[in-house]
Design a protein around this motif. Structure first.
Motif, short mmCIF file in Angstrom:
data_model
loop_
_atom_site.label_atom_id
_atom_site.label_comp_id
_atom_site.label_asym_id
_atom_site.label_seq_id
_atom_site.Cartn_x
_atom_site.Cartn_y
_atom_site.Cartn_z
N SER A 1 0.81 -1.23 0.00
CA SER A 1 0.00 0.00 0.00
C SER A 1 0.84 1.28 0.00
O SER A 1 0.37 2.32 0.43
CB SER A 1 -0.96 0.01 1.18
N TRP A 2 2.03 1.21 -0.51
CA TRP A 2 2.90 2.40 -0.50
C TRP A 2 2.27 3.55 -1.28
O TRP A 2 2.39 4.70 -0.89
CB TRP A 2 4.29 2.06 -1.03
N ARG A 3 1.56 3.25 -2.37
CA ARG A 3 0.93 4.31 -3.16
C ARG A 3 -0.19 4.97 -2.36
O ARG A 3 -0.33 6.19 -2.36
CB ARG A 3 0.38 3.72 -4.46
N MET B 1 -2.03 9.48 1.07
CA MET B 1 -2.44 9.93 2.41
C MET B 1 -1.53 11.07 2.89
O MET B 1 -2.03 12.08 3.39
CB MET B 1 -2.38 8.77 3.41
N TYR B 2 -0.22 10.92 2.72
CA TYR B 2 0.69 11.97 3.17
C TYR B 2 0.50 13.26 2.37
O TYR B 2 0.58 14.36 2.91
CB TYR B 2 2.15 11.49 3.12
N TYR B 3 0.23 13.11 1.08
CA TYR B 3 -0.05 14.29 0.26
C TYR B 3 -1.31 15.00 0.78
O TYR B 3 -1.33 16.23 0.91
CB TYR B 3 -0.23 13.87 -1.20
N ASP C 1 -0.61 16.78 4.02
CA ASP C 1 0.09 18.03 3.77
C ASP C 1 -0.86 19.12 3.29
O ASP C 1 -0.68 20.30 3.62
CB ASP C 1 1.21 17.81 2.75
N ALA C 2 -1.88 18.73 2.54
CA ALA C 2 -2.87 19.68 2.02
C ALA C 2 -3.91 20.05 3.08
O ALA C 2 -4.73 20.92 2.85
CB ALA C 2 -3.55 19.11 0.79
N GLY C 3 -3.87 19.37 4.23
CA GLY C 3 -4.79 19.68 5.33
C GLY C 3 -6.22 19.25 5.11
O GLY C 3 -7.14 19.88 5.63
N VAL C 4 -6.42 18.16 4.37
CA VAL C 4 -7.80 17.75 4.07
C VAL C 4 -8.44 16.90 5.17
O VAL C 4 -9.66 16.74 5.17
CB VAL C 4 -7.90 17.00 2.73
N PHE C 5 -7.65 16.38 6.09
CA PHE C 5 -8.21 15.56 7.15
C PHE C 5 -8.58 16.42 8.35
O PHE C 5 -7.78 17.23 8.81
CB PHE C 5 -7.21 14.48 7.61
N PRO C 6 -9.78 16.22 8.89
CA PRO C 6 -10.13 16.92 10.13
C PRO C 6 -9.19 16.49 11.25
O PRO C 6 -8.61 15.40 11.21
CB PRO C 6 -11.56 16.47 10.42
N ALA C 7 -9.05 17.33 12.26
CA ALA C 7 -8.12 17.05 13.36
C ALA C 7 -8.43 15.75 14.09
O ALA C 7 -7.53 15.09 14.60
CB ALA C 7 -8.12 18.22 14.34
N GLU D 1 -3.94 7.36 9.03
CA GLU D 1 -3.51 5.96 8.96
C GLU D 1 -4.70 5.02 9.10
O GLU D 1 -4.79 4.00 8.42
CB GLU D 1 -2.46 5.65 10.02
N ALA D 2 -5.63 5.36 9.99
CA ALA D 2 -6.83 4.54 10.18
C ALA D 2 -7.70 4.58 8.92
O ALA D 2 -8.34 3.59 8.57
CB ALA D 2 -7.62 5.01 11.39
N MET D 3 -7.72 5.72 8.23
CA MET D 3 -8.51 5.82 7.01
C MET D 3 -7.93 4.93 5.91
O MET D 3 -8.67 4.28 5.18
CB MET D 3 -8.58 7.27 6.52
#
Length: 116
Positions: A37-39, A44-46, A49-55, A60-62
């Protein structure tokens, strides 16, 4: 954290397939997806960085939940009933139960049409 989400999803799929057969899970598929699942992790890291995940969301769980979803198994008959549920505007043709709202169906069918 992902177990209640996954249980909810499989319950919705059971309803959408009219209880025909059993919605399954392929652990070998999950493990293979997780190992490769590296891709997904890069995306996920991208997104982080863009701040799309709520706090309050664990990215990682997603990703793990996504991999679990990729490992769900169903029969051709179940998939046919699921397709018929989409085609009837969210009402399962087997049980006559409304499983999805019309807004959800519109969104799903639009996505399916655009992505194939």
């Amino acid at each position: 954290e992902s177990a209640p989400r996954f249980n909810y999803l499989t319950q919705v799929l059971r309803s959408a397939t009219g209880g025909v057969g059993r919605i399954g899970f392929s652990n070998p598929t999950y493990l293979a997806e997780r190992d490769a699942s590296w891709r997904n992790s890069a995306i996920m890291y991208y997104m982080m960085d863009a701040g799309v995940f709520p706090a309050d969301v664990s990215p990682e769980a997603m990703v793990d939940f996504f991999l679990q979803c990729c490992s769900i198994t169903a029969t051709a008959e179940q998939l046919a009933v699921l397709a018929a549920t989409f085609a009837t505007g969210g009402i399962c043709p087997v049980t006559r139960e409304r499983v999805f709202s019309s807004v959800t169906i519109k969104s799903v069918l639009t996505l399916m049409f655009s992505c194939g």
